[in-house]
Design an enzyme around this catalytic site. Structure first.
Site, PDB file in Angstrom:
ATOM      1  N   TYR A   6      18.204  20.690  49.746  1.00  0.00           N
ATOM      2  CA  TYR A   6      18.245  21.586  50.896  1.00  0.00           C
ATOM      3  C   TYR A   6      19.599  22.284  50.921  1.00  0.00           C
ATOM      4  O   TYR A   6      19.699  23.464  51.239  1.00  0.00           O
ATOM      5  CB  TYR A   6      18.017  20.791  52.187  1.00  0.00           C
ATOM      6  CG  TYR A   6      16.655  20.129  52.222  1.00  0.00           C
ATOM      7  CD1 TYR A   6      15.527  20.838  52.642  1.00  0.00           C
ATOM      8  CD2 TYR A   6      16.488  18.812  51.784  1.00  0.00           C
ATOM      9  CE1 TYR A   6      14.270  20.246  52.636  1.00  0.00           C
ATOM     10  CE2 TYR A   6      15.229  18.218  51.778  1.00  0.00           C
ATOM     11  CZ  TYR A   6      14.128  18.934  52.200  1.00  0.00           C
ATOM     12  OH  TYR A   6      12.888  18.347  52.179  1.00  0.00           O
ATOM     13  N   GLU A  45       4.498  16.189  37.593  1.00  0.00           N
ATOM     14  CA  GLU A  45       5.226  17.277  36.932  1.00  0.00           C
ATOM     15  C   GLU A  45       6.270  16.721  35.972  1.00  0.00           C
ATOM     16  O   GLU A  45       7.052  17.456  35.388  1.00  0.00           O
ATOM     17  CB  GLU A  45       5.928  18.154  37.981  1.00  0.00           C
ATOM     18  CG  GLU A  45       4.947  18.877  38.884  1.00  0.00           C
ATOM     19  CD  GLU A  45       5.646  19.831  39.840  1.00  0.00           C
ATOM     20  OE1 GLU A  45       6.879  19.764  39.944  1.00  0.00           O
ATOM     21  OE2 GLU A  45       4.957  20.633  40.454  1.00  0.00           O
ATOM     22  N   ASN A  62       6.552  25.435  56.118  1.00  0.00           N
ATOM     23  CA  ASN A  62       5.898  26.230  55.097  1.00  0.00           C
ATOM     24  C   ASN A  62       4.380  26.082  55.181  1.00  0.00           C
ATOM     25  O   ASN A  62       3.852  24.998  54.979  1.00  0.00           O
ATOM     26  CB  ASN A  62       6.390  25.764  53.728  1.00  0.00           C
ATOM     27  CG  ASN A  62       5.440  26.159  52.633  1.00  0.00           C
ATOM     28  OD1 ASN A  62       4.906  27.259  52.658  1.00  0.00           O
ATOM     29  ND2 ASN A  62       5.222  25.270  51.702  1.00  0.00           N
ATOM     30  N   CYS A  93       7.130  23.178  47.858  1.00  0.00           N
ATOM     31  CA  CYS A  93       8.082  22.558  48.778  1.00  0.00           C
ATOM     32  C   CYS A  93       8.348  21.100  48.419  1.00  0.00           C
ATOM     33  O   CYS A  93       9.320  20.511  48.868  1.00  0.00           O
ATOM     34  CB  CYS A  93       7.559  22.646  50.207  1.00  0.00           C
ATOM     35  SG  CYS A  93       5.842  22.178  50.375  1.00  0.00           S
ATOM     36  N   HIS A  94       7.502  20.536  47.562  1.00  0.00           N
ATOM     37  CA  HIS A  94       7.711  19.138  47.179  1.00  0.00           C
ATOM     38  C   HIS A  94       8.855  18.986  46.175  1.00  0.00           C
ATOM     39  O   HIS A  94       9.265  17.880  45.872  1.00  0.00           O
ATOM     40  CB  HIS A  94       6.422  18.584  46.574  1.00  0.00           C
ATOM     41  CG  HIS A  94       5.929  19.336  45.390  1.00  0.00           C
ATOM     42  ND1 HIS A  94       5.251  20.535  45.495  1.00  0.00           N
ATOM     43  CD2 HIS A  94       6.047  19.079  44.074  1.00  0.00           C
ATOM     44  CE1 HIS A  94       4.966  20.961  44.274  1.00  0.00           C
ATOM     45  NE2 HIS A  94       5.442  20.110  43.389  1.00  0.00           N
TER      46      HIS A  94
END
Length: 106
Positions: free
Chosen positions: A24, A83, A46, A54-55
């Site tokens: 952030y 991922e 979001n 956003c993850h």
DNA sequence: AGCGTGACGAACT
DNA sequence: TAGTTCGCCACGC
């Protein structure tokens, strides 16, 4: 409706490559503001998740932070692991290496 | 228009 | 090393 600030935050999220994470604070730096808390609030609101990644945003201490989407933090961890981002004991494995720093031209 | 709150961060104890 | 305090500022009431 989204505010200007919000849109800029979400725009930043889209620049994060798959398999990488950022913080952030980094987003705040990228946007030229010190309001990291406001960034967090923005990301949380979001409405395009998970279209907007956003993850891939985690707190500076390498933990997972929170997730408002379906499934909560659990889903966030699963998304990251899918991922290639390893998560052990609620923390990002080798966080410094996974960290994505915004650059002038990605 | 003022106040509390928050997907945070860094400094202090 | 862990828990607390203070600062940051956008937003909703």
């Amino acid at each position: 409706m989204a505010t200007e600030f919000q849109r800029r935050v979400w725009e930043a999220l889209k620049r994060i490559p798959k398999g990488r994470v950022t913080t952030y604070g980094e987003i705040a730096r990228y946007l030229g503001t010190k309001a990291v808390r406001a960034v967090g609030t923005a990301v949380g609101k979001n409405p395009y998740a998970p279209q907007v990644p956003c993850h891939r945003v985690v707190p500076a201490d390498g933990r997972l932070g929170r997730y408002s989407g379906d499934g909560g933090i659990k889903t966030k961890r699963r998304l990251l692991e899918s991922e290639g981002v390893e998560v052990a004991d609620g923390k990002i494995v080798d966080f410094p290496r996974r960290f994505w720093r915004f650059e002038k031209k990605e």
